[in-house]
Scaffold this motif. Structure first.
Motif, PDB file in Angstrom:
ATOM      1  N   LEU A 167     -41.590  -5.871  -5.925  1.00 54.60           N
ATOM      2  CA  LEU A 167     -42.863  -6.058  -6.281  1.00 54.60           C
ATOM      3  C   LEU A 167     -43.795  -5.038  -5.525  1.00 54.60           C
ATOM      4  O   LEU A 167     -43.518  -4.660  -4.467  1.00 54.60           O
ATOM      5  N   VAL A 168     -44.112  -4.303  -6.459  1.00 57.06           N
ATOM      6  CA  VAL A 168     -44.738  -2.882  -6.160  1.00 57.06           C
ATOM      7  C   VAL A 168     -46.298  -3.116  -5.851  1.00 57.06           C
ATOM      8  O   VAL A 168     -46.752  -3.320  -6.973  1.00 57.06           O
ATOM      9  N   ARG A 169     -46.620  -2.594  -4.822  1.00 53.30           N
ATOM     10  CA  ARG A 169     -48.240  -2.616  -4.582  1.00 53.30           C
ATOM     11  C   ARG A 169     -48.569  -0.989  -4.235  1.00 53.30           C
ATOM     12  O   ARG A 169     -48.291  -0.546  -3.443  1.00 53.30           O
ATOM     13  N   LEU A 170     -49.297  -0.516  -5.342  1.00 57.10           N
ATOM     14  CA  LEU A 170     -49.802   0.702  -5.039  1.00 57.10           C
ATOM     15  C   LEU A 170     -51.456   0.806  -4.516  1.00 57.10           C
ATOM     16  O   LEU A 170     -51.965  -0.028  -4.654  1.00 57.10           O
ATOM     17  N   GLU A 171     -51.460   1.724  -3.617  1.00 56.48           N
ATOM     18  CA  GLU A 171     -52.876   1.916  -3.162  1.00 56.48           C
ATOM     19  C   GLU A 171     -53.788   2.150  -4.338  1.00 56.48           C
ATOM     20  O   GLU A 171     -53.608   2.594  -5.203  1.00 56.48           O
ATOM     21  N   ASP A 176     -52.063   7.465  -2.834  1.00 56.66           N
ATOM     22  CA  ASP A 176     -51.015   8.193  -2.523  1.00 56.66           C
ATOM     23  C   ASP A 176     -50.130   7.445  -1.487  1.00 56.66           C
ATOM     24  O   ASP A 176     -49.133   7.824  -0.845  1.00 56.66           O
ATOM     25  N   SER A 177     -50.291   6.068  -1.531  1.00 57.91           N
ATOM     26  CA  SER A 177     -49.301   5.144  -0.660  1.00 57.91           C
ATOM     27  C   SER A 177     -48.945   4.084  -1.350  1.00 57.91           C
ATOM     28  O   SER A 177     -49.680   3.541  -2.291  1.00 57.91           O
ATOM     29  N   ALA A 178     -47.856   3.365  -1.129  1.00 64.88           N
ATOM     30  CA  ALA A 178     -47.444   2.230  -1.973  1.00 64.88           C
ATOM     31  C   ALA A 178     -46.404   1.314  -0.824  1.00 64.88           C
ATOM     32  O   ALA A 178     -45.773   1.647   0.118  1.00 64.88           O
ATOM     33  N   GLU A 179     -46.215   0.150  -1.141  1.00 67.70           N
ATOM     34  CA  GLU A 179     -45.377  -0.829  -0.591  1.00 67.70           C
ATOM     35  C   GLU A 179     -44.580  -1.500  -1.562  1.00 67.70           C
ATOM     36  O   GLU A 179     -45.205  -2.059  -2.662  1.00 67.70           O
ATOM     37  N   VAL A 180     -43.351  -1.623  -1.524  1.00 63.94           N
ATOM     38  CA  VAL A 180     -42.436  -2.561  -2.165  1.00 63.94           C
ATOM     39  C   VAL A 180     -41.751  -3.606  -1.218  1.00 63.94           C
ATOM     40  O   VAL A 180     -41.220  -2.971  -0.201  1.00 63.94           O
ATOM     41  N   ARG A 181     -41.762  -4.746  -2.111  1.00 61.54           N
ATOM     42  CA  ARG A 181     -41.164  -5.674  -1.312  1.00 61.54           C
ATOM     43  C   ARG A 181     -39.956  -6.145  -2.181  1.00 61.54           C
ATOM     44  O   ARG A 181     -40.384  -6.369  -3.369  1.00 61.54           O
ATOM     45  N   ALA A 182     -38.799  -6.392  -1.883  1.00 56.41           N
ATOM     46  CA  ALA A 182     -37.627  -6.437  -2.779  1.00 56.41           C
ATOM     47  C   ALA A 182     -36.469  -7.189  -2.344  1.00 56.41           C
ATOM     48  O   ALA A 182     -36.249  -7.031  -0.863  1.00 56.41           O
ATOM     49  N   ASP A 183     -35.977  -8.282  -2.860  1.00 55.41           N
ATOM     50  CA  ASP A 183     -34.938  -9.184  -2.388  1.00 55.41           C
ATOM     51  C   ASP A 183     -33.492  -8.323  -2.258  1.00 55.41           C
ATOM     52  O   ASP A 183     -33.435  -7.551  -3.449  1.00 55.41           O
ATOM     53  N   PHE A 184     -32.619  -8.405  -1.486  1.00 55.33           N
ATOM     54  CA  PHE A 184     -31.287  -7.805  -1.705  1.00 55.33           C
ATOM     55  C   PHE A 184     -30.351  -8.865  -1.466  1.00 55.33           C
ATOM     56  O   PHE A 184     -30.524  -9.762  -0.858  1.00 55.33           O
ATOM     57  N   LEU A 185     -29.065  -8.353  -2.236  1.00 56.59           N
ATOM     58  CA  LEU A 185     -27.885  -9.256  -2.109  1.00 56.59           C
ATOM     59  C   LEU A 185     -26.958  -7.842  -1.766  1.00 56.59           C
ATOM     60  O   LEU A 185     -26.754  -7.108  -2.635  1.00 56.59           O
ATOM     61  N   ASN A 186     -26.113  -7.878  -0.503  1.00 52.14           N
ATOM     62  CA  ASN A 186     -25.333  -6.956  -0.406  1.00 52.14           C
ATOM     63  C   ASN A 186     -23.771  -7.448   0.056  1.00 52.14           C
ATOM     64  O   ASN A 186     -23.443  -7.671   1.128  1.00 52.14           O
ATOM     65  N   TYR A 228     -36.165  -6.296   1.841  1.00 55.46           N
ATOM     66  CA  TYR A 228     -36.660  -5.294   2.233  1.00 55.46           C
ATOM     67  C   TYR A 228     -38.196  -4.963   2.035  1.00 55.46           C
ATOM     68  O   TYR A 228     -38.807  -5.539   1.053  1.00 55.46           O
ATOM     69  N   THR A 229     -38.773  -4.480   3.101  1.00 49.87           N
ATOM     70  CA  THR A 229     -40.059  -3.728   2.735  1.00 49.87           C
ATOM     71  C   THR A 229     -39.854  -2.185   2.854  1.00 49.87           C
ATOM     72  O   THR A 229     -39.397  -1.671   3.889  1.00 49.87           O
ATOM     73  N   PHE A 230     -40.256  -1.614   1.984  1.00 45.29           N
ATOM     74  CA  PHE A 230     -40.488  -0.076   1.702  1.00 45.29           C
ATOM     75  C   PHE A 230     -41.780   0.154   1.688  1.00 45.29           C
ATOM     76  O   PHE A 230     -42.653  -0.419   0.977  1.00 45.29           O
ATOM     77  N   THR A 231     -42.228   1.024   2.450  1.00 45.20           N
ATOM     78  CA  THR A 231     -43.309   1.751   2.511  1.00 45.20           C
ATOM     79  C   THR A 231     -43.105   3.307   1.975  1.00 45.20           C
ATOM     80  O   THR A 231     -42.216   4.069   2.394  1.00 45.20           O
ATOM     81  N   LEU A 232     -44.189   3.739   0.865  1.00 48.11           N
ATOM     82  CA  LEU A 232     -43.812   5.201   0.589  1.00 48.11           C
ATOM     83  C   LEU A 232     -45.113   5.996   0.687  1.00 48.11           C
ATOM     84  O   LEU A 232     -46.333   5.341   0.536  1.00 48.11           O
ATOM     85  N   ALA A 233     -44.908   7.254   0.622  1.00 50.73           N
ATOM     86  CA  ALA A 233     -46.008   8.111   0.341  1.00 50.73           C
ATOM     87  C   ALA A 233     -45.963   9.388  -0.613  1.00 50.73           C
ATOM     88  O   ALA A 233     -44.702   9.580  -0.786  1.00 50.73           O
ATOM     89  N   ARG A 234     -46.913   9.474  -1.404  1.00 51.18           N
ATOM     90  CA  ARG A 234     -46.811  10.609  -2.453  1.00 51.18           C
ATOM     91  C   ARG A 234     -46.839  11.811  -1.579  1.00 51.18           C
ATOM     92  O   ARG A 234     -47.652  12.188  -0.669  1.00 51.18           O
ATOM     93  N   THR A 235     -45.948  12.851  -1.727  1.00 51.10           N
ATOM     94  CA  THR A 235     -45.734  13.929  -1.049  1.00 51.10           C
ATOM     95  C   THR A 235     -45.717  15.170  -2.353  1.00 51.10           C
ATOM     96  O   THR A 235     -45.483  14.716  -3.407  1.00 51.10           O
ATOM     97  N   GLY A 236     -45.668  16.281  -1.636  1.00 51.15           N
ATOM     98  CA  GLY A 236     -45.484  17.254  -2.563  1.00 51.15           C
ATOM     99  C   GLY A 236     -44.285  17.363  -3.363  1.00 51.15           C
ATOM    100  O   GLY A 236     -43.830  18.061  -4.304  1.00 51.15           O
ATOM    101  N   ASP A 237     -43.074  16.702  -3.000  1.00 51.54           N
ATOM    102  CA  ASP A 237     -41.832  16.680  -3.615  1.00 51.54           C
ATOM    103  C   ASP A 237     -41.680  15.436  -4.177  1.00 51.54           C
ATOM    104  O   ASP A 237     -40.529  14.930  -4.526  1.00 51.54           O
TER     105      ASP A 237
END
Length: 155
Positions: A82-86, A94-104, A128-137
């Motif tokens: 589940l991707v949520r973009l700012e 320039d920020s986002a959050e992803v909630r995603a289930d995992f099986l490992n 998982y909860t992933f938080t992300l930022a847009r960077t120059g890379d």
């Protein structure tokens, strides 16, 4: 929204998905340089709900490298993303959050382990909860939090 904004949003979602998939591949392959490269310089990871550590991504990568030696075979499955973009008034931010289930599923190392693929004897699952930022890379992780819900161990 204009077509240009819609296209930018789709491109952001694809790039974010690549980071999340890259995370799973880096952990499964034990590629700790790739793991570190997915994070911003101030990025952090939190594995405390799974009995692990929390801290700067580089330090957590060192801990993972040691811990994952116990599991020579591992395969992360990250699903239901589940991707949520700012949202900046209709434009992606320039920020986002992803909630995603995992099986490992993982295979423990042992004296009789010859490297062949066998049934897993340790399985963990959760979200998982992933938080992300847009960077120059491109998009990079600012944080990863593991919310382990269950695990199963067999010999």
């Amino acid at each position: 929204m204009t077509q240009r904004v819609d296209l930018a949003t789709v491109m952001d979602r694809l790039a974010i998905d690549e980071v999340v998939s890259g995370y799973a591949v880096a952990v499964d392959d034990g590629d700790w340089a790739a793991y570190r490269a997915l994070f911003t310089p101030s990025g952090r990871a939190d594995y405390s709900s799974a009995g692990g550590v929390e801290g700067p991504a580089g330090e957590v990568a060192d801990w993972l490298a040691r811990t994952m030696e116990l599991f020579p075979v591992r395969q992360h499955l990250i699903v239901n993303r589940l991707v949520r973009l700012e949202d900046l008034g209709g434009s992606p931010g320039d920020s986002a959050e992803v909630r995603a289930d995992f099986l490992n599923p993982m295979r423990l190392a042992g004296e009789d382990f010859d490297g062949s693929v066998t049934a897993p004897n340790f399985v963990a699952a959760g979200r998982y909860t992933f938080t992300l930022a847009r960077t120059g890379d491109g998009w990079r992780l600012t944080g990863v939090t593991v919310h382990e819900k269950w695990r199963h161990f067999s010999v």
